[in-house]
Design a protein around this motif. Structure first.
Motif, mmCIF file in Angstrom:
data_model
loop_
_atom_site.group_PDB
_atom_site.id
_atom_site.type_symbol
_atom_site.label_atom_id
_atom_site.label_comp_id
_atom_site.label_asym_id
_atom_site.label_seq_id
_atom_site.Cartn_x
_atom_site.Cartn_y
_atom_site.Cartn_z
ATOM 1 N N ILE A 124 -6.133 9.706 17.245
ATOM 2 C CA ILE A 124 -6.850 8.460 17.110
ATOM 3 C C ILE A 124 -7.659 8.259 17.939
ATOM 4 C CG2 ILE A 124 -4.433 7.728 15.957
ATOM 5 C CD1 ILE A 124 -4.018 6.304 18.653
ATOM 6 N N ALA A 125 -8.364 7.059 17.473
ATOM 7 C CA ALA A 125 -9.537 6.545 18.375
ATOM 8 C C ALA A 125 -9.147 5.205 18.859
ATOM 9 C CB ALA A 125 -10.824 6.370 17.659
ATOM 10 N N ARG A 126 -9.507 4.708 19.895
ATOM 11 C CA ARG A 126 -9.142 3.404 20.522
ATOM 12 C C ARG A 126 -10.368 2.764 21.328
ATOM 13 N NH1 ARG A 126 -3.814 1.885 22.341
ATOM 14 N NH2 ARG A 126 -3.129 2.803 20.200
ATOM 15 N N ARG A 127 -10.481 1.510 21.205
ATOM 16 C CA ARG A 127 -11.769 0.814 22.332
ATOM 17 C C ARG A 127 -11.005 0.319 23.315
ATOM 18 N NH1 ARG A 127 -16.552 -0.578 20.697
ATOM 19 N NH2 ARG A 127 -16.038 -1.002 18.451
ATOM 20 N N ILE A 128 -11.656 0.947 24.490
ATOM 21 C CA ILE A 128 -11.258 0.249 25.754
ATOM 22 C C ILE A 128 -12.097 -0.866 26.236
ATOM 23 C CG2 ILE A 128 -10.504 0.593 27.991
ATOM 24 C CD1 ILE A 128 -8.817 1.958 26.278
ATOM 25 N N TYR A 129 -11.497 -2.128 26.104
ATOM 26 C CA TYR A 129 -12.405 -3.176 26.478
ATOM 27 C C TYR A 129 -12.738 -3.415 27.810
ATOM 28 C CZ TYR A 129 -12.040 -5.043 21.633
ATOM 29 O OH TYR A 129 -12.117 -5.062 20.140
ATOM 30 N N GLN A 171 -3.955 3.689 4.477
ATOM 31 C CA GLN A 171 -4.049 5.079 4.832
ATOM 32 C C GLN A 171 -5.042 5.515 3.726
ATOM 33 O OE1 GLN A 171 -0.117 6.651 3.781
ATOM 34 N NE2 GLN A 171 0.928 5.990 5.634
ATOM 35 N N LEU A 172 -5.605 4.959 2.799
ATOM 36 C CA LEU A 172 -6.534 5.349 1.970
ATOM 37 C C LEU A 172 -7.928 4.929 2.777
ATOM 38 C CD1 LEU A 172 -5.670 3.915 -1.470
ATOM 39 C CD2 LEU A 172 -5.895 6.510 -1.016
ATOM 40 N N LEU A 173 -7.824 3.748 3.474
ATOM 41 C CA LEU A 173 -9.082 3.526 4.157
ATOM 42 C C LEU A 173 -9.356 4.346 5.242
ATOM 43 C CD1 LEU A 173 -8.895 -0.456 4.068
ATOM 44 C CD2 LEU A 173 -10.448 1.168 2.815
ATOM 45 N N GLU A 174 -7.940 4.763 5.945
ATOM 46 C CA GLU A 174 -8.265 5.548 7.062
ATOM 47 C C GLU A 174 -8.686 7.051 6.766
ATOM 48 O OE1 GLU A 174 -4.685 7.439 9.451
ATOM 49 O OE2 GLU A 174 -5.075 5.530 10.283
ATOM 50 N N LYS A 175 -8.034 7.481 5.415
ATOM 51 C CA LYS A 175 -8.525 8.819 5.030
ATOM 52 C C LYS A 175 -10.182 9.017 4.901
ATOM 53 C CE LYS A 175 -6.608 12.463 2.100
ATOM 54 N NZ LYS A 175 -5.539 12.707 0.880
ATOM 55 N N SER A 176 -10.487 7.847 3.971
ATOM 56 C CA SER A 176 -11.986 8.155 3.450
ATOM 57 C C SER A 176 -12.826 7.901 4.840
ATOM 58 C CB SER A 176 -12.231 6.503 2.803
ATOM 59 O OG SER A 176 -12.125 5.405 3.811
ATOM 60 N N ILE A 177 -12.517 7.687 6.105
ATOM 61 C CA ILE A 177 -13.322 7.702 7.089
ATOM 62 C C ILE A 177 -13.943 9.285 7.406
ATOM 63 C CG2 ILE A 177 -13.270 7.468 9.543
ATOM 64 C CD1 ILE A 177 -11.463 5.029 9.327
ATOM 65 N N LEU A 200 -11.492 7.551 -2.878
ATOM 66 C CA LEU A 200 -10.336 6.822 -2.010
ATOM 67 C C LEU A 200 -10.654 5.382 -1.975
ATOM 68 C CD1 LEU A 200 -10.379 9.539 0.859
ATOM 69 C CD2 LEU A 200 -8.475 9.038 -0.978
ATOM 70 N N GLU A 201 -11.994 5.069 -1.689
ATOM 71 C CA GLU A 201 -12.247 3.475 -1.675
ATOM 72 C C GLU A 201 -11.911 2.702 -3.035
ATOM 73 O OE1 GLU A 201 -16.248 3.202 -0.117
ATOM 74 O OE2 GLU A 201 -15.641 3.723 1.905
ATOM 75 N N ALA A 202 -12.276 3.595 -4.046
ATOM 76 C CA ALA A 202 -12.106 2.942 -5.396
ATOM 77 C C ALA A 202 -10.787 2.654 -5.471
ATOM 78 C CB ALA A 202 -12.501 3.723 -6.659
ATOM 79 N N GLN A 203 -9.662 3.575 -5.256
ATOM 80 C CA GLN A 203 -8.175 3.201 -5.324
ATOM 81 C C GLN A 203 -7.916 2.125 -4.256
ATOM 82 O OE1 GLN A 203 -6.695 7.306 -4.166
ATOM 83 N NE2 GLN A 203 -7.390 8.216 -6.073
ATOM 84 N N ALA A 204 -8.349 2.254 -3.158
ATOM 85 C CA ALA A 204 -7.798 0.857 -2.264
ATOM 86 C C ALA A 204 -8.584 -0.219 -2.635
ATOM 87 C CB ALA A 204 -8.539 1.252 -0.833
ATOM 88 N N LEU A 205 -9.545 -0.176 -3.348
ATOM 89 C CA LEU A 205 -10.191 -1.554 -3.987
ATOM 90 C C LEU A 205 -9.281 -1.894 -5.019
ATOM 91 C CD1 LEU A 205 -12.301 -3.761 -4.056
ATOM 92 C CD2 LEU A 205 -13.637 -2.012 -5.743
#
Length: 859
Positions: free
Chosen positions: A428-433, A546-552, A562-567
């Motif tokens: 996973i990715a995480r932003r450190i502020y 999960q669809l949005l994450e997979k589309s990345i 994937l985005e069409a399914q999520a939409l």
């Protein structure tokens, strides 16, 4: 508290309802404010209702603001004005944007949702209401709550900014597994407010009610100022019996929660890949060192580890991974303490070196987990710089064998780049502020991934009986987290079987469970506070996420599918997601279209970052919109005229050895000015007082120097004072004093107030939802102190004082480009010299400085 077994559920629902006022009283009164949160088997449904009346004899503007979790989806919003309802309509994003662009071309206003911090985003809408009229705002959002570090935590940030006649927070919790533990906490609670708090709990249900009267809300019986300014927290845990998890079923949809307990932890083989390029210099490399030193001591003896640091060149601490013995950990700590920053950023070579290190490693435990943790604050500038090539090469090298976790420090990183690389490689990715607690953020992330107890987990269900199954195979499972799988039961089943296969440290596991469908459905019958088909909505929420994450990390064609399914799901279930928008309508005589988009972490980049050496200039501008438009007066009027004239001049030559005493970041601006006294000021200065923040700052000038040598910072809640001189820092609370010397770094906390000392550099005082105060120690030519405020947009309209006047009277354009990184560049610039400053009377007005001393600038 049993930290290892607490289930973490985080809902961050911060509520701020603001009413624009001109008189000292509140002609626009919030007379009712209700937060109603229903948490049903991990899925949270929150409704916030605010009722406002205009008691003035003319139209006034009411503003509704709510901070909600980034992971939540808004599902509904409406305004009701004198009985007429103006709903929010959720549409496909492109269609809504087209409608909005048309409105903007006719002069209407901007979007409604923005990211406000590491976990929150803010919903904001305003409407003008006639004299004696009422408006009711309602906002609903939903979220599947994620388990982190073993505990559920429901956090509601409360800041109504005025006394509210009918104020109420209701939290209903229903957990069929059973509630093992429940507690409440608050940063603003007093003995009197405690009387307004009630908790009722049985085996599976809990109700927390907080309903203070107006008198209980008051700071002081003689003043109409509210105590309700801070965090309201509910924490709880659930019971666990079944080894294969818990299955729940409602109306043909099921959800399966799996979080095994008391299992042996896999040994880790971890390589830390640390950016030491020039942009990491100063505070960031110091915080990184601090975090790594603590992480080293958290390694288990059976773990293996190593370090790779990089700038334009890549350096390996050791040629192979070493076991985490006391001797090796001590050696690594010595190495970490030598880390310094300079040069470019060769991310590609560093990561490929890390993969190679794991490939050639010998003597690692047969059953272990290998991972790479990357920390960087920038984009690739050395070696391979094409991010797509880097992503492709890293994925090919990792080849599914290791997990890659990417931490982006600050806002100069490309979060999309890091996120795609991490998701493509099982991490996973995480932003450190870039805040005072950045080291704690790094440690907190490591704690989440420090205890892998399962790998290669497969959750298997009957293929011919389940539709729309969410993700059911997982690379790793960490202690304190939770696996969630959901789907639709397509056939008439009496029993829903599940089989879980996984690898543990000691063996391969196969766990089996059967759920009686009718019995499971009966659990949720006749529960009056259960909201609708919540498992179906949970399934839709999880599927969209999960669809949005997979589309990345997908290829372009797959990404579109994937985005069409999520939409489609977003529109079907009325979720405001990154693919949809909510169009908010208003009465015909006002701006008729506002747009609520769902921002992503990648949207939270610094779009117009200002490189080192660029100037931060004060922008003289009137306040837009229907807000009060009174002209600037006094010192502020003088200040604006000075800046307006000076901005027309050419860049001036440097002023030698000029160190500003005060740095002024103007609200919501990419604008910072520095201020110096003119030598005729009084020795003691009341710099700033903000009754709504509960903050007062005074300063004292030196006897022989025209610079500040002492600051006193006072807080109302918690009642604490910080005395800062060039000699030391003294904290006072409850008649007790603590002395912190400048000669060493240290941290202290007083009921939520965090005080952090950086050795011989600065001291920072920060409080949740409050302005952060930073004082720098400058050693040139003689010791003196500099003052700077972070998050200055949190000052209220009541702020006053010699410095507070600038925040109180100035009205500036909404520009969010200024950020913590720029603030820190300015602070570090104190020791290098500033070019342009305003000469300033603490008791009077800003004066025009010599040519070239306006528009604070750092080289």
């Amino acid at each position: 508290m049993e930290e290892r077994t607490l289930l973490a559920l985080m809902v961050f629902s911060s509520l701020i309802v603001l009413a624009e006022t001109i008189a000292q009283k509140h002609p626009v009164e919030v007379y009712s404010l209700h937060v109603d949160c229903k948490v049903t088997s991990r899925f949270a449904h929150t409704l916030i209702t605010s009722k406002i009346v205009n008691r003035a004899n003319e139209s006034r503007e009411a503003t509704f603001e709510v901070e909600l979790p980034k992971t939540a989806f808004i599902t509904n919003f409406s305004m009701s004005i004198d009985g007429k309802v103006y709903p929010g309509i959720i549409k496909e994003k492109a269609s809504a944007q087209k409608e909005y662009d048309t409105a903007v071309s006719h002069g209407h206003s901007a979007g409604l949702v923005k990211i406000t911090g590491r976990k929150l985003e803010q919903f904001h809408v305003s409407v003008s209401i006639a004299a004696a009229s009422k408006v009711t705002f309602e906002l609903t959002y939903e979220e599947l709550l994620k388990r982190q570090l073993g505990k559920f935590e429901l956090l509601i940030k409360v800041r109504p900014k005025q006394l509210v006649k009918h104020f109420q927070i209701d939290v209903h919790i229903f957990e069929p597994q059973g509630i093992r533990f429940l507690e409440t906490d608050s940063t603003f609670m007093t003995n009197e407010l405690t009387k307004a708090l009630t908790k009722v709990q049985n085996e599976t249900k809990a109700h927390v009610l907080f309903k203070p009267t107006v008198d209980q809300q008051k700071i002081n019986p003689e003043f109409d100022e509210t105590l309700l300014n801070g965090d309201f927290v509910v924490r709880y845990d659930v019971k666990r019996d079944a080894t294969a998890g818990d299955i729940q079923i409602v109306n043909g949809y099921f959800v399966h929660y799996f979080a095994p307990q008391e299992m042996p932890v896999f040994p880790k083989n971890v390589i830390f890949v640390i950016d030491r390029s020039g942009s990491m210099a100063g505070r960031k490399i110091e915080q990184t060192r601090d975090a790594l030193l603590k992480i080293l001591h958290d390694l288990r003896p059976e773990d293996h580890f190593s370090f790779i640091t990089f700038n334009s060149k890549v350096m390996e601490w050791k040629s192979s991974l070493l076991p985490a013995t006391a001797e090796n950990v001590a050696s690594a700590a010595g190495f970490v303490q030598t880390l310094s920053a300079s040069g470019g950023t060769d991310i590609s070579h560093a990561l490929l070196t890390a993969v190679g290190g794991l490939e050639k490693a010998e003597g690692l435990p047969e059953r272990s987990v290998s991972m790479i943790i990357l920390l960087t604050d920038g984009q690739p500038t050395s070696g391979e710089t094409n991010v797509e090539v880097i992503q492709e090469n890293i994925q090919k090298a990792v080849n599914g064998k290791y997990a890659l976790f990417c931490l982006g420090f600050g806002f100069d990183v490309s979060y999309k780049f890091l996120e795609k690389m991490a998701l493509s490689n099982g991490g996973i990715a995480r932003r450190i502020y870039e805040n005072a607690d950045a080291a704690l953020q790094l440690q907190g992330f490591y704690q989440e991934v420090a205890t892998p107890i399962l790998k290669h987990i497969e959750m298997q269900y009957p293929e011919n009986a389940i539709e729309g199954l969410t993700k059911n195979d997982f690379k790793l499972f960490f202690e304190g987290s939770e696996i969630v799988v959901s789907g639709k039961i397509s056939n008439e089943l009496d029993l829903l079987p599940v089989e879980i296969k996984a690898q543990s440290h000691s063996s391969d596991l196969t766990l089996k469970e059967e759920a009686n469908v009718k019995e499971k459905e009966q659990v949720f019958q006749n529960q009056s506070y259960i909201f609708g088909n919540f498992i179906e909505r949970l399934w839709a929420y999880l599927t969209i996420q999960q669809l949005l994450e997979k589309s990345i990390s997908a290829q372009e064609e797959d990404q579109k599918t994937l985005e069409a399914q999520a939409l489609e799901l977003s529109l079907q279930y009325s979720f405001v997601t990154p693919l949809t928008s909510m169009v908010v309508t208003k009465p015909a005589d006002q701006e008729q279209t506002d747009l609520a988009n769902k921002p992503t972490e990648a949207d939270n980049e610094k779009r117009n970052s200002v490189p080192v050496g660029d100037a931060y200039k004060l922008r003289s501008a009137s306040l837009p919109g229907r807000r009060r438009s009174e002209p600037p007066s006094g010192s502020n009027k003088k200040l604006l005229s000075v800046v307006a004239r000076q901005r027309k001049k050419m860049r001036a030559q440097p002023v030698v050895n000029v160190h500003p005493q005060l740095l002024l970041q103007l609200p919501k601006q990419n604008e910072v000015i520095c201020l110096n006294t003119d030598g005729k000021a009084q020795p003691s200065v009341d710099l700033l007082s903000d009754p709504e923040q509960g903050l007062t700052v005074t300063g004292k000038l030196g006897d022989r120097t025209n610079h500040f040598v002492q600051f006193d910072i006072s807080y109302v809640n918690p009642p604490a004072q910080i005395h800062i001189s060039t000699d030391a820092i003294v904290l006072r609370h409850n008649n007790e004093s603590t002395r912190l010397p400048w000669t060493e770094s240290a941290t202290s906390a007083i009921q939520g107030l965090s005080i952090s000392v950086e050795k011989e550099r600065s001291v920072t005082a920060s409080l949740s939802d409050a302005v952060t105060v930073k004082v720098s120690l400058i050693k040139f030519p003689e010791d003196f102190l500099g003052l700077h405020f972070l998050n200055a947009d949190r000052f209220s309209d009541k702020v006053s004082g010699a410095l507070g006047q600038f925040y109180s009277k100035a009205r500036f354009e909404n520009n969010s480009n200024m950020n913590q990184r720029a603030d820190e560049r300015l602070l570090s610039g104190l020791q290098q010299g500033f070019r342009h400053c305003l000469s300033w009377h603490p008791q009077g007005q800003a004066q025009e400085a010599p040519a070239g001393q306006v528009d604070g600038e750092v080289d």
